[in-house]
Design a protein around this motif. Structure first.
Motif, PDB file in Angstrom:
ATOM      1  N   GLU A   1     -92.171 -41.274  47.277  1.00  0.00           N
ATOM      2  CA  GLU A   1     -93.526 -41.034  47.758  1.00  0.00           C
ATOM      3  C   GLU A   1     -94.483 -41.129  46.580  1.00  0.00           C
ATOM      4  O   GLU A   1     -94.100 -40.870  45.446  1.00  0.00           O
ATOM      5  CB  GLU A   1     -93.610 -39.635  48.372  1.00  0.00           C
TER       6      GLU A   1
ATOM      7  N   ALA B   1    -102.539 -46.676  48.653  1.00  0.00           N
ATOM      8  CA  ALA B   1    -103.614 -46.702  49.645  1.00  0.00           C
ATOM      9  C   ALA B   1    -104.770 -47.567  49.152  1.00  0.00           C
ATOM     10  O   ALA B   1    -105.377 -48.310  49.926  1.00  0.00           O
ATOM     11  CB  ALA B   1    -104.092 -45.278  49.940  1.00  0.00           C
TER      12      ALA B   1
ATOM     13  N   GLN C   1    -107.355 -30.527  41.987  1.00  0.00           N
ATOM     14  CA  GLN C   1    -108.526 -30.531  42.843  1.00  0.00           C
ATOM     15  C   GLN C   1    -109.527 -29.505  42.362  1.00  0.00           C
ATOM     16  O   GLN C   1    -109.284 -28.325  42.385  1.00  0.00           O
ATOM     17  CB  GLN C   1    -108.095 -30.253  44.266  1.00  0.00           C
TER      18      GLN C   1
ATOM     19  N   GLU D   1    -105.872 -41.533  42.636  1.00  0.00           N
ATOM     20  CA  GLU D   1    -105.437 -40.646  43.701  1.00  0.00           C
ATOM     21  C   GLU D   1    -104.249 -41.226  44.459  1.00  0.00           C
ATOM     22  O   GLU D   1    -103.311 -40.508  44.794  1.00  0.00           O
ATOM     23  CB  GLU D   1    -106.580 -40.409  44.690  1.00  0.00           C
ATOM     24  N   ASP D   2    -104.295 -42.499  44.774  1.00  0.00           N
ATOM     25  CA  ASP D   2    -103.229 -43.100  45.566  1.00  0.00           C
ATOM     26  C   ASP D   2    -103.315 -44.622  45.426  1.00  0.00           C
ATOM     27  O   ASP D   2    -104.070 -45.284  46.138  1.00  0.00           O
ATOM     28  CB  ASP D   2    -103.379 -42.685  47.031  1.00  0.00           C
TER      29      ASP D   2
ATOM     30  N   ARG E   1    -111.122 -43.939  40.594  1.00  0.00           N
ATOM     31  CA  ARG E   1    -110.592 -42.651  41.039  1.00  0.00           C
ATOM     32  C   ARG E   1    -109.680 -42.828  42.253  1.00  0.00           C
ATOM     33  O   ARG E   1    -108.688 -42.119  42.405  1.00  0.00           O
ATOM     34  CB  ARG E   1    -111.731 -41.683  41.316  1.00  0.00           C
ATOM     35  N   ALA E   2    -110.007 -43.781  43.089  1.00  0.00           N
ATOM     36  CA  ALA E   2    -109.132 -44.046  44.241  1.00  0.00           C
ATOM     37  C   ALA E   2    -107.765 -44.507  43.759  1.00  0.00           C
ATOM     38  O   ALA E   2    -106.727 -44.090  44.293  1.00  0.00           O
ATOM     39  CB  ALA E   2    -109.769 -45.094  45.153  1.00  0.00           C
TER      40      ALA E   2
ATOM     41  N   ARG F   1    -103.189 -40.666  54.104  1.00  0.00           N
ATOM     42  CA  ARG F   1    -103.351 -40.963  52.678  1.00  0.00           C
ATOM     43  C   ARG F   1    -104.820 -41.135  52.360  1.00  0.00           C
ATOM     44  O   ARG F   1    -105.266 -42.233  52.061  1.00  0.00           O
ATOM     45  CB  ARG F   1    -102.606 -42.237  52.327  1.00  0.00           C
TER      46      ARG F   1
ATOM     47  N   THR G   1     -99.360 -38.536  44.173  1.00  0.00           N
ATOM     48  CA  THR G   1    -100.808 -38.441  44.339  1.00  0.00           C
ATOM     49  C   THR G   1    -101.348 -37.319  43.475  1.00  0.00           C
ATOM     50  O   THR G   1    -100.770 -36.247  43.401  1.00  0.00           O
ATOM     51  CB  THR G   1    -101.188 -38.178  45.794  1.00  0.00           C
TER      52      THR G   1
ATOM     53  N   GLU H   1    -109.569 -41.323  57.423  1.00  0.00           N
ATOM     54  CA  GLU H   1    -108.692 -42.483  57.261  1.00  0.00           C
ATOM     55  C   GLU H   1    -109.073 -43.586  58.246  1.00  0.00           C
ATOM     56  O   GLU H   1    -109.087 -44.767  57.891  1.00  0.00           O
ATOM     57  CB  GLU H   1    -107.245 -42.054  57.476  1.00  0.00           C
TER      58      GLU H   1
ATOM     59  N   THR I   1    -103.968 -51.095  49.651  1.00  0.00           N
ATOM     60  CA  THR I   1    -104.016 -51.394  51.080  1.00  0.00           C
ATOM     61  C   THR I   1    -105.437 -51.692  51.537  1.00  0.00           C
ATOM     62  O   THR I   1    -105.645 -52.373  52.531  1.00  0.00           O
ATOM     63  CB  THR I   1    -103.439 -50.205  51.874  1.00  0.00           C
ATOM     64  N   TYR I   2    -106.411 -51.181  50.816  1.00  0.00           N
ATOM     65  CA  TYR I   2    -107.795 -51.474  51.166  1.00  0.00           C
ATOM     66  C   TYR I   2    -108.399 -52.534  50.252  1.00  0.00           C
ATOM     67  O   TYR I   2    -109.613 -52.608  50.095  1.00  0.00           O
ATOM     68  CB  TYR I   2    -108.609 -50.184  51.228  1.00  0.00           C
TER      69      TYR I   2
ATOM     70  N   GLY J   1    -100.069 -33.935  53.080  1.00  0.00           N
ATOM     71  CA  GLY J   1     -99.809 -35.170  52.358  1.00  0.00           C
ATOM     72  C   GLY J   1    -100.747 -35.367  51.178  1.00  0.00           C
ATOM     73  O   GLY J   1    -100.665 -36.342  50.486  1.00  0.00           O
ATOM     74  N   VAL J   2    -101.644 -34.447  50.965  1.00  0.00           N
ATOM     75  CA  VAL J   2    -102.536 -34.584  49.817  1.00  0.00           C
ATOM     76  C   VAL J   2    -102.321 -33.339  48.974  1.00  0.00           C
ATOM     77  O   VAL J   2    -102.774 -32.270  49.321  1.00  0.00           O
ATOM     78  CB  VAL J   2    -104.007 -34.651  50.253  1.00  0.00           C
TER      79      VAL J   2
ATOM     80  N   PHE K   1    -108.011 -40.216  49.799  1.00  0.00           N
ATOM     81  CA  PHE K   1    -108.118 -39.950  48.368  1.00  0.00           C
ATOM     82  C   PHE K   1    -108.687 -38.545  48.213  1.00  0.00           C
ATOM     83  O   PHE K   1    -109.889 -38.329  48.382  1.00  0.00           O
ATOM     84  CB  PHE K   1    -109.025 -40.986  47.703  1.00  0.00           C
TER      85      PHE K   1
ATOM     86  N   THR L   1    -103.706 -47.300  58.948  1.00  0.00           N
ATOM     87  CA  THR L   1    -103.666 -45.904  58.512  1.00  0.00           C
ATOM     88  C   THR L   1    -102.209 -45.538  58.282  1.00  0.00           C
ATOM     89  O   THR L   1    -101.313 -46.287  58.675  1.00  0.00           O
ATOM     90  CB  THR L   1    -104.258 -44.969  59.570  1.00  0.00           C
ATOM     91  N   PHE L   2    -101.986 -44.410  57.633  1.00  0.00           N
ATOM     92  CA  PHE L   2    -100.620 -44.040  57.262  1.00  0.00           C
ATOM     93  C   PHE L   2    -100.126 -42.856  58.085  1.00  0.00           C
ATOM     94  O   PHE L   2    -100.894 -41.952  58.410  1.00  0.00           O
ATOM     95  CB  PHE L   2    -100.562 -43.703  55.776  1.00  0.00           C
TER      96      PHE L   2
END
Ligand code: ADP
Ligand code: MG
Lengths: 293, 610
Positions: free
Chosen positions: B298, B501, B307, B497-498, B493-494, A91, B301, A178, B504-505, A291-292, A93, A86-87
């Motif tokens: 950074e 991240a 949104q 968004e980022d 979409r993920a 983070r 995002t 997360e 990372t997944y 952060g979002v 989505f 996790t961050f």
């Protein structure tokens, strides 16, 4: 020394220009162990975890996971190897629902939807997504079921909000998402970077209980945390860092009472609560924005 | 070897430096704006054109001498620049990174159209009396025009430095560029700083417009975009917000072009600029003069997708809409049917762009390139004898492959760089089409493209052609909607968004961007191919930058990522103006204003972004 370790990092070093952010750090985690890394702001904790989880490339050092060399693998390969993290600043989505966020955690485990055939895989993947043969549908249904189960472990916090976009969630709930996303990866090792950063007291207690539950499931966990209370309660072992080096290592009590640790924290005058200073250094990641943006 | 050495290298160097110093003037303004407002000002080329015409009014219409013309041009450019800031940038209040960039595209179109309305669409002469002597140096020579331009550029740069380092406002500008939040806390008025920077950039850009006019003894109202792109290439070389770097970048670009033309010929001029641009983005994205590895910013995002919950019209309403659309030809108005056919072709293109720009987040300003590839592929294959039905499918597949391969370098880029990169790729495609004469017939274009006959059935007359296009829109909208509800939809979409991240997944973002480009390329290639068969003639300019901007406007209006929205918006933007004479005549003005107003008042689009 590293025998029996699930994850072992040796001599990890990362320089940023003149700064040595991480300086020859060794770190070993046994299967099922809970290891916490503490240290004042700027000690190099996040950088160390970024190196271990592939977000950043180390200048020197080596990382082994279950006997396999995973040094400087890309984040994607790290995920495939079973490293989930996790961050610090969260983070999720933002425009994705809770369900979709956690489903991304399942991505490495998709088999039917993601054909592994060479050359034609891209065309096949699109065709299968369009046609959705039974295998794809079954897999998707199973993953969704599993996501519900993971999310249910957070009690009634997230389940009613499965289809809401995560930008609409509270800060604490986003951090739960997360963690759920990380669990969906079926990680061999779970890396949590300050899961309580920016949380108030009751949220912190709640997060502590969540992490405690993860520990009791027998997971291997690496935790960065400022809040010593949580570290003392949960950790099997604690490692303290300052200026990129390990300054103490051992049982929670031993590290807490180590004069070098006390000095490091006092020297930075931020014992247990460096958060405000750090938050102000990072515009746009304040609590309200979460952060979002 | 001997022949290369015998070229007049001195003259090429002089003209490279002179043109380069004009590029530098453009680039300095762009760099200042990028530093302070963190955006690429796509209206900067229009300011250049305005400067050229103010210069024409002063020097030719009013007969003023050069020493009086230059300050007046600077004043005019400064006012226009300040106006851009006031109208397009300030109200946005930084709602997202890419929004102001798109707003400046809108302003640029409006300014260009105003110049067209006032002065006509044809170039004019800009004679400025100059003494006839030339100083010969070695084998080459320098003339008074070269010296005038170079000296004016140097004086302008010196004035800029005096402003930045000797005045309070200049210091505020530098402080804001360094760290906006810190500057704000120290009481710097960010609005004033922004406006000052836009005004200065406008003044410099306008002077550049005048100087180019003097150099070529002609001004042309259609060069805004090209010259803006040159300035942009220069700041990419120099390191975006780096002002001295921009000057260096401008001169380097001028020299590269000049030597490149010497070696390969003038029609390759722009190709060098874009090749340099792509190379820089890929190899040294921080510019030639950057020191070492910079701290990674950074993530951006949610760069543009705001949104919001997309509106999901119920199925019966959509079915009703399709049924109503299918009845259009029965109204017995062939013109209406043709307009709607065209609108639905744009819808097909917009569906594909909304996937790339909306769902995946790669805001592309070069989408017309995909249409062009599809159009040329189908045209050339069918002229060579392939049946039209096969030609269409082959063209779509070729576009999917080629489009993905061409866009691949841009996958690594983020934020503004995606916009710049896709723009460069789009321009390169059009320039390759122009220069690869043996394949594409070059600037002559391709004639005699077979009409739409599929399996012996007529699809070229007005009504069948309409139904065919409508059918394609419905089919591809359904396919894309189905993809969006699969694991691909959430994965795309993920990534948007980022990306960090997502990686990372375990999400291979380049691979999935490639899948999106492949599918979108197929759709867009088909749209281009059908267009080619309808027009029966295409050339390198059939699908140009305005096409790209128009498709992007449609996509934003519909709501980024929103398939239904893209179709509705295409009817509104590409269909509606054609039914009103005035709107069709001032098309650019209409598109520009639509883009500007949209971004200002409804950035999430009509139906919400998905
Ligand atoms: N990308 C980077 N570029 C330059 N310096 C960095 C970068 N990341 C971290 N640092 C520096 O490395 C040191 C360690 O930072 P970090 O790992 O974030 O500390 P912690 O997480 O312990 O608070 C700090 O001095 C920080 O400024
Ligand atoms: Mg940290």
């Amino acid at each position: 020394m590293s025998s029996g370790a699930l994850l072992s990092a040796t001599g990890v070093t990362r320089r940023f220009g003149g700064i040595i952010a991480v300086d020859g750090v060794d770190l070993h985690v046994r299967e099922g162990e809970f290891l916490s890394v503490i240290g004042p702001n700027g000690a190099g904790k996040t950088t160390l975890f970024n190196l271990i989880s592939g977000q950043d490339r180390m200048d020197e050092g080596r990382v082994m996971l279950e006997g396999r060399d995973i040094t400087n693998l890309s984040p994607r390969r790290m995920a495939e190897a079973g490293v989930a993290r996790t961050f610090q600043h969260g983070r999720v989505f933002g425009n994705l629902s809770v369900m979709d966020n956690v489903l991304i955690g399942c991505h490495t485990r998709l088999r039917a939807a993601r054909p592994r055939v060479p050359v034609v895989a891209p065309v096949l993947e699109i065709l299968r997504a369009l046609i959705r043969p039974a295998s794809v549908r079954a897999e998707e249904a199973a993953m969704r079921e599993e996501v519900r189960a993971i999310v249910a472990t957070f009690g009634e916090r997230l389940t009613p909000r499965l289809d809401e976009p995560t930008y609409a969630l509270s800060y604490a709930n986003r951090r739960r998402v997360e963690i759920a996303r990380a669990l969906a990866l079926h990680p061999r090792i779970l890396i949590l970077d300050e899961p309580t950063a920016g949380m108030n007291e009751s949220e912190t207690v709640e997060m502590r209980d969540i992490v405690d539950a993860l520990k009791r499931q027998g997971r291997t966990i690496l935790l960065i945390e400022h809040k010593l209370d949580m570290v003392m309660r949960l950790s099997d072992r604690v490692m303290a860092m300052d200026n990129g080096r390990v300054i103490a290592e051992g049982t929670p009590a031993a590290v807490r009472d180590d004069p070098k640790v006390i000095e490091a924290y006092l020297g930075h005058a931020t014992i247990g609560g460096g958060e405000p200073a750090e938050a102000s250094l990072m515009p746009g990641t304040s609590r309200a924005a979460g952060g979002v943006q | 070897m001997g022949s290369i050495l015998s070229l007049p290298w001195f003259d090429f160097t002089v003209s490279g430096v002179v043109i380069g110093s004009i590029y530098a003037l453009m680039a300095v303004g762009l760099a200042l704006i990028f530093g302070v407002a963190n955006l690429i000002n796509f209206a900067h080329g229009a300011v250049f054109t305005v400067g050229a015409y103010v210069g024409w009014v002063c020097a030719v219409a009013l007969g003023l001498p050069l020493w009086a013309t230059v300050p007046l041009v600077a004043l005019g450019g400064g006012l226009v620049g300040a106006g851009i800031e006031y109208i397009a940038i300030r109200p946005l209040n930084r709602q997202s990174r890419i929004a102001p960039l798109l707003a400046t595209i809108g302003v640029g179109l409006i300014l260009d159209q105003i110049v067209h309305i006032l002065f006509g669409a044809n170039p004019r002469a800009l004679p400025v009396p100059m003494p006839g002597w030339r100083v010969s140096v070695g084998q080459g020579s320098i003339g008074p025009i070269d010296i005038t331009i170079f000296v004016t550029a140097v004086i302008a740069a010196a004035a800029l430095y005096a402003f930045l380092f000797r005045t309070r406002l200049g210091m505020a500008v530098r402080a804001t560029a360094q760290d906006e939040d810190a500057a704000k806390q120290m009481g710097v008025n960010i609005h004033a700083v922004n406006m000052a920077v836009f005004a200065i950039a406008g003044a410099l850009g306008a002077i550049a417009g005048l100087l180019v006019g003097i150099y070529y003894n002609a001004i042309d109202p259609n060069t805004s975009f090209q010259i803006m792109l040159k300035g942009m290439v220069a700041i990419v070389i120099g390191g975006m917000a780096n002002v001295p770097g921009a000057i260096g970048g401008g001169v380097i670009l001028g020299l590269i072009e000049s030597y490149g033309i010497a070696l390969f010929g003038a029609s390759y001029r722009n190709l060098f600029a874009f090749a340099v641009l792509l190379l820089m983005l890929l190899v040294k994205p921080n510019g030639l003069f950057a020191k070492g590895r910079e701290r990674e910013a950074e993530p951006m995002t949610g760069t543009f997708v705001i949104q919001s919950m997309p509106v999901r019209p119920p199925g019966w309403l959509l079915a009703l809409g399709v049924a109503a659309a299918a009845l259009v030809p029965l109204a017995g108005q062939p013109y209406l049917t043709q307009v709607m056919t065209n609108a639905f072709l744009y819808a097909l293109a917009a569906i594909s762009l909304t996937l790339i720009a909306g769902t995946v987040g790669l805001v592309s300003i070069g989408h017309a390139a995909l249409l062009a590839i599809g159009a040329y592929a189908s045209a050339l294959l069918t002229i060579a004898g392939l049946p039209v039905a096969l030609g269409l499918v082959a063209a779509a597949a070729i576009t999917a492959l080629l489009g993905t391969a061409l866009a691949y370098p841009a996958f690594r880029l983020r934020g503004h760089y995606v916009a710049i990169g896709t723009l460069a790729i789009g321009e390169i495609v059009s320039l390759v089409i122009l220069n690869w004469t043996s394949l594409t017939n070059g600037s002559m274009g391709v004639f005699g493209i077979p009409p739409l006959t599929l399996f012996g059935v007529d699809f070229f007359s007005t009504n069948p052609s309409y139904w065919l296009v409508l059918g394609l829109v419905v089919v591809f909208a359904l396919l894309q909607t189905r993809l969006l509800s699969s694991h691909l939809g959430r994965t795309w979409r993920a990534i948007r968004e980022d990306t960090v991240a997502a990686e990372t997944y375990g999400v291979g973002s380049n691979y999935y961007k490639g899948l999106a480009y492949g599918f979108a390329g197929f759709t867009a290639g088909l749209a281009g191919a059908v267009t080619a068969h309808q027009f029966s003639y295409i050339n390198f300019d059939t699908f140009n930058l305005l096409t790209s901007v128009l498709i992007l406007t449609i996509v934003i209006l519909g709501g980024l990522g929103n398939v239904t929205g893209a179709i509705v918006a295409a009817v509104l933007v590409a269909g509606l103006p054609e039914m009103f004479r005035v709107l069709a005549e001032y098309r650019m003005l209409f598109y520009g204003a639509a883009l500007l107003l949209l971004i200002r008042f409804r950035p999430r689009g009509l139906l919400g972004s998905g």
